[in-house]
Design a protein around this motif. Structure first.
Motif, PDB file in Angstrom:
ATOM      1  N   ASP A  56       3.272  -9.315 -59.297  1.00  0.00           N
ATOM      2  CA  ASP A  56       4.328 -10.181 -58.777  1.00  0.00           C
ATOM      3  C   ASP A  56       4.626  -9.848 -57.321  1.00  0.00           C
ATOM      4  O   ASP A  56       4.890  -8.695 -56.974  1.00  0.00           O
ATOM      5  CB  ASP A  56       5.595 -10.005 -59.621  1.00  0.00           C
ATOM      6  N   GLU A  57       4.598 -10.866 -56.454  1.00  0.00           N
ATOM      7  CA  GLU A  57       4.858 -10.719 -55.018  1.00  0.00           C
ATOM      8  C   GLU A  57       4.015  -9.598 -54.395  1.00  0.00           C
ATOM      9  O   GLU A  57       4.490  -8.791 -53.614  1.00  0.00           O
ATOM     10  CB  GLU A  57       6.342 -10.491 -54.744  1.00  0.00           C
ATOM     11  N   VAL A  58       2.740  -9.579 -54.782  1.00  0.00           N
ATOM     12  CA  VAL A  58       1.794  -8.608 -54.243  1.00  0.00           C
ATOM     13  C   VAL A  58       0.711  -9.382 -53.498  1.00  0.00           C
ATOM     14  O   VAL A  58       0.195 -10.369 -54.019  1.00  0.00           O
ATOM     15  CB  VAL A  58       1.157  -7.761 -55.376  1.00  0.00           C
ATOM     16  N   PRO A  59       0.362  -8.953 -52.275  1.00  0.00           N
ATOM     17  CA  PRO A  59      -0.683  -9.667 -51.541  1.00  0.00           C
ATOM     18  C   PRO A  59      -2.047  -9.495 -52.201  1.00  0.00           C
ATOM     19  O   PRO A  59      -2.295  -8.499 -52.881  1.00  0.00           O
ATOM     20  CB  PRO A  59      -0.667  -9.008 -50.158  1.00  0.00           C
ATOM     21  N   ARG A  60      -2.903 -10.460 -51.991  1.00  0.00           N
ATOM     22  CA  ARG A  60      -4.266 -10.412 -52.528  1.00  0.00           C
ATOM     23  C   ARG A  60      -5.017  -9.220 -51.949  1.00  0.00           C
ATOM     24  O   ARG A  60      -4.925  -8.936 -50.756  1.00  0.00           O
ATOM     25  CB  ARG A  60      -4.979 -11.716 -52.159  1.00  0.00           C
ATOM     26  N   GLY A 101      12.546 -15.025 -53.053  1.00  0.00           N
ATOM     27  CA  GLY A 101      11.178 -14.691 -52.637  1.00  0.00           C
ATOM     28  C   GLY A 101      10.191 -15.780 -53.014  1.00  0.00           C
ATOM     29  O   GLY A 101      10.474 -16.968 -52.941  1.00  0.00           O
ATOM     30  N   ARG A 102       8.982 -15.360 -53.393  1.00  0.00           N
ATOM     31  CA  ARG A 102       7.920 -16.238 -53.886  1.00  0.00           C
ATOM     32  C   ARG A 102       7.529 -17.357 -52.919  1.00  0.00           C
ATOM     33  O   ARG A 102       7.179 -18.445 -53.323  1.00  0.00           O
ATOM     34  CB  ARG A 102       8.308 -16.817 -55.248  1.00  0.00           C
ATOM     35  N   CYS A 103       7.643 -17.078 -51.620  1.00  0.00           N
ATOM     36  CA  CYS A 103       7.233 -18.020 -50.561  1.00  0.00           C
ATOM     37  C   CYS A 103       7.903 -19.382 -50.687  1.00  0.00           C
ATOM     38  O   CYS A 103       7.363 -20.391 -50.227  1.00  0.00           O
ATOM     39  CB  CYS A 103       5.712 -18.206 -50.567  1.00  0.00           C
ATOM     40  N   ARG A 150       6.949  -4.153 -46.012  1.00  0.00           N
ATOM     41  CA  ARG A 150       5.554  -4.365 -45.609  1.00  0.00           C
ATOM     42  C   ARG A 150       4.825  -5.203 -46.670  1.00  0.00           C
ATOM     43  O   ARG A 150       4.096  -6.144 -46.344  1.00  0.00           O
ATOM     44  CB  ARG A 150       4.858  -3.017 -45.416  1.00  0.00           C
ATOM     45  N   LYS A 151       5.056  -4.880 -47.934  1.00  0.00           N
ATOM     46  CA  LYS A 151       4.407  -5.621 -49.033  1.00  0.00           C
ATOM     47  C   LYS A 151       4.880  -7.073 -49.050  1.00  0.00           C
ATOM     48  O   LYS A 151       4.077  -7.995 -49.210  1.00  0.00           O
ATOM     49  CB  LYS A 151       4.729  -4.932 -50.356  1.00  0.00           C
ATOM     50  N   ARG A 152       6.190  -7.287 -48.868  1.00  0.00           N
ATOM     51  CA  ARG A 152       6.722  -8.652 -48.866  1.00  0.00           C
ATOM     52  C   ARG A 152       6.147  -9.467 -47.709  1.00  0.00           C
ATOM     53  O   ARG A 152       5.811 -10.633 -47.865  1.00  0.00           O
ATOM     54  CB  ARG A 152       8.252  -8.619 -48.784  1.00  0.00           C
ATOM     55  N   HIS A 156       3.932 -12.753 -48.272  1.00  0.00           N
ATOM     56  CA  HIS A 156       4.421 -14.015 -47.727  1.00  0.00           C
ATOM     57  C   HIS A 156       3.443 -14.611 -46.721  1.00  0.00           C
ATOM     58  O   HIS A 156       3.083 -15.785 -46.786  1.00  0.00           O
ATOM     59  CB  HIS A 156       5.781 -13.812 -47.061  1.00  0.00           C
ATOM     60  N   ASP A 157       2.999 -13.789 -45.781  1.00  0.00           N
ATOM     61  CA  ASP A 157       2.166 -14.303 -44.704  1.00  0.00           C
ATOM     62  C   ASP A 157       0.768 -14.693 -45.190  1.00  0.00           C
ATOM     63  O   ASP A 157       0.115 -15.540 -44.587  1.00  0.00           O
ATOM     64  CB  ASP A 157       2.093 -13.299 -43.551  1.00  0.00           C
ATOM     65  N   TYR A 158       0.317 -14.094 -46.290  1.00  0.00           N
ATOM     66  CA  TYR A 158      -0.980 -14.497 -46.856  1.00  0.00           C
ATOM     67  C   TYR A 158      -0.879 -15.873 -47.519  1.00  0.00           C
ATOM     68  O   TYR A 158      -1.735 -16.738 -47.317  1.00  0.00           O
ATOM     69  CB  TYR A 158      -1.484 -13.465 -47.880  1.00  0.00           C
TER      70      TYR A 158
END
Length: 199
Positions: A56-60, A101-103, A150-152, A156-158
């Motif tokens: 959850d809310e982790v970048p690829r 969250g969740r973009c 940093r993770k968020r 988000h940016d990905y």
């Protein structure tokens, strides 16, 4: 509530953004969506979502994932897309809600009745809150704030189509919860939403 409204809450770790989002949803008498989206996904897909929550809310992870013919083997990406699809279906059904969250600032940008909010805070106040909430010393609190933010940002940016996490140009309202406190921040946002609904 007659008019559909969707509120996205982006937040720095330790800013009380999650608590503010929940209290705002309560005042507006609408649902709030965060990790609880997994409960609904589990019911719809008839699957156990306990294993999915770690993504959850982790970048690829670019090193261990790839996309072939539009299909990704990345659990992070698949979990994010499941949540995005569920949120979009709720919007299409005419539901009103708060998303933490969740973009969501990117997902619903340009939609009628949509407001994007970013909650930030003073470093000292965030550290104190994390120390109290997590029973951390100051060093651990600082590290936790840096790691979570940093993770968020990476997540988000990905997944976002262009807007940067925490950039004021990406949100309708940016508010420092340290200056006003939790309840006054909620009240301010509530009043702004009431005004918006009159337009």
């Amino acid at each position: 509530m007659n008019k559909q409204i969707i509120i996205s809450i982006g937040r720095q770790y330790g800013s009380a953004g999650h608590e503010i989002g929940r209290k705002l949803a309560e005042m507006l008498d609408i649902p709030v969506y965060d990790r609880n989206l997994f409960d609904e996904i589990g019911k719809i897909k008839n699957i156990d979502t306990n294993d999915l929550e770690k993504y959850d809310e982790v970048p690829r992870n670019k090193l261990f994932s790839r996309t072939v013919r539009g299909y990704s083997n990345s659990p992070e990406e698949n979990v994010a897309e499941l949540q995005f699809a569920l949120l979009k279906s709720k919007w299409a059904d005419g539901d009103s809600f708060v998303v933490i969250g969740r973009c969501a600032d990117d997902l619903f940008r340009g939609m009628d009745g949509f407001l994007s909010v970013f909650i930030y805070g003073d470093e000292k106040v965030k550290i104190k809150r994390v120390m109290e909430k997590r029973n951390f010393d100051e060093k651990k609190a600082r590290l936790a704030i840096a790691r979570h933010d940093r993770k968020r940002k990476m997540y988000h940016d990905y997944f976002s189509k262009g807007g940067k996490w925490g950039d004021c140009k990406n949100y309708d309202i940016c508010i420092n919860s340290s200056k006003f406190g939790i309840d006054a921040t909620v009240k301010y946002l509530y009043d702004m939403i009431q005004e918006m609904m009159q337009v």
